[in-house]
Every structure is written in C-alpha cells, then in structure tokens.
Write a protein that holds these residues in place. Structure first.
Motif, PDB file in Angstrom:
ATOM      1  N   THR A   1      75.461  42.765  22.960  1.00  0.00           N
ATOM      2  CA  THR A   1      75.301  41.930  21.771  1.00  0.00           C
ATOM      3  C   THR A   1      74.134  40.963  22.007  1.00  0.00           C
ATOM      4  OG1 THR A   1      77.033  40.497  22.653  1.00  0.00           O
ATOM      5  CG2 THR A   1      77.684  42.072  20.975  1.00  0.00           C
TER       6      THR A   1
ATOM      7  N   ASP B   1      72.608  39.109  19.929  1.00  0.00           N
ATOM      8  CA  ASP B   1      72.751  37.891  19.143  1.00  0.00           C
ATOM      9  C   ASP B   1      74.059  37.970  18.360  1.00  0.00           C
ATOM     10  OD1 ASP B   1      72.215  39.399  16.711  1.00  0.00           O
ATOM     11  OD2 ASP B   1      70.081  39.223  17.165  1.00  0.00           O
ATOM     12  N   ASP B   2      74.327  36.986  17.522  1.00  0.00           N
ATOM     13  CA  ASP B   2      75.591  36.932  16.775  1.00  0.00           C
ATOM     14  C   ASP B   2      75.580  37.778  15.504  1.00  0.00           C
ATOM     15  OD1 ASP B   2      76.839  35.328  18.610  1.00  0.00           O
ATOM     16  OD2 ASP B   2      76.568  33.464  17.486  1.00  0.00           O
TER      17      ASP B   2
ATOM     18  N   THR C   1      76.365  36.642   9.958  1.00  0.00           N
ATOM     19  CA  THR C   1      76.430  36.106  11.309  1.00  0.00           C
ATOM     20  C   THR C   1      77.890  36.022  11.741  1.00  0.00           C
ATOM     21  OG1 THR C   1      74.420  34.843  10.950  1.00  0.00           O
ATOM     22  CG2 THR C   1      75.841  34.122  12.750  1.00  0.00           C
TER      23      THR C   1
ATOM     24  N   ARG D   1      78.062  36.831  20.602  1.00  0.00           N
ATOM     25  CA  ARG D   1      77.208  37.030  21.784  1.00  0.00           C
ATOM     26  C   ARG D   1      77.883  36.551  23.060  1.00  0.00           C
ATOM     27  NH1 ARG D   1      71.338  34.410  22.997  1.00  0.00           N
ATOM     28  NH2 ARG D   1      70.867  35.717  24.793  1.00  0.00           N
TER      29      ARG D   1
END
Length: 117
Positions: free
Chosen positions: A42, A44-45, A65, A70
């Motif tokens: 992952t 990022d979110d 998001t 993450r």
C-alpha cells in the motif's frame, strides 16, 4: 410471413443487447483469485498493489481515501469462489476499522529491462 420476420428481428436485437451487457459487465469488473495473490503493498491511503504468483501486479485505486490504510494494512472477505473483485467489494482497515470501497483493477505493465553496460 411478416410477423415471422419481426419476431426474428426482435430476437436478434435482444441477443445483441444481452451480448453487449455481458461484455460491459466483464469489462468493468476484474476479479483476482485470492489464492493467486502473493502479497499486497500500500504505497498510500488510496492505492493497493496486488502482487500475484507468477509476477503480475494489479493496481487498485480505491474510490476514496482510506485513512490509515498505508500504516495498518487491511482485511477483506473474498466472494465465492474465492475472488476479490474491483468495483464490487469493500475492505476494512486493521486497527481503525475504516471501511473503504475497491475501485477498478488495472494491470501494472512490467518495466522494460535495464540494458546499461
């Protein structure tokens, strides 16, 4: 004779419509067999990379998001028969329990080999 031609035309039209719907449904929802997933990352979110056995990588861009993704990772429940499908499933972030929707899956192209000598 005229009613027979109309019936044939209607039947052909319905068959074409059904075929178009099948194509669009399969086109929009890529499913991955959970047993073929080696691991996930992952970055990022909002993004999950699914690394498959055999070397392919699929990217999923979540619909929004997903706070904490993450750092805490996620869990999901595979749908029968053990698939995880884009645009159709949710994930849950571990520890925060945030619920997020998967977006579409896209295959990540392999990087060309570096031929520096």
């Amino acid at each position: 004779m005229k009613s027979l031609l109309i019936a044939v035309a209607v039947t052909a039209g319905l068959a074409s419509l059904a075929q178009a719907q099948d194509t669009s449904a399969s086109h929009g929802s890529v499913c991955l067999r959970s047993m073929d997933i080696s691991n996930t990352t992952t970055p990022d979110d909002k993004t999950i990379l699914f690394h498959m056995r055999g070397g392919k990588v699929y990217r999923n861009d979540l619909r929004g998001t997903c706070s904490g993704l993450r750092f805490y990772g996620f869990e999901y429940t595979a749908t029968p028969p053990d698939d995880i499908c884009g645009n159709m499933q949710i994930i849950r972030v571990l520890k925060t329990h945030a619920v997020c929707s998967l977006g579409p899956f896209t295959e990540v192209p392999k990087a060309p080999p570096d031929n520096h000598m």
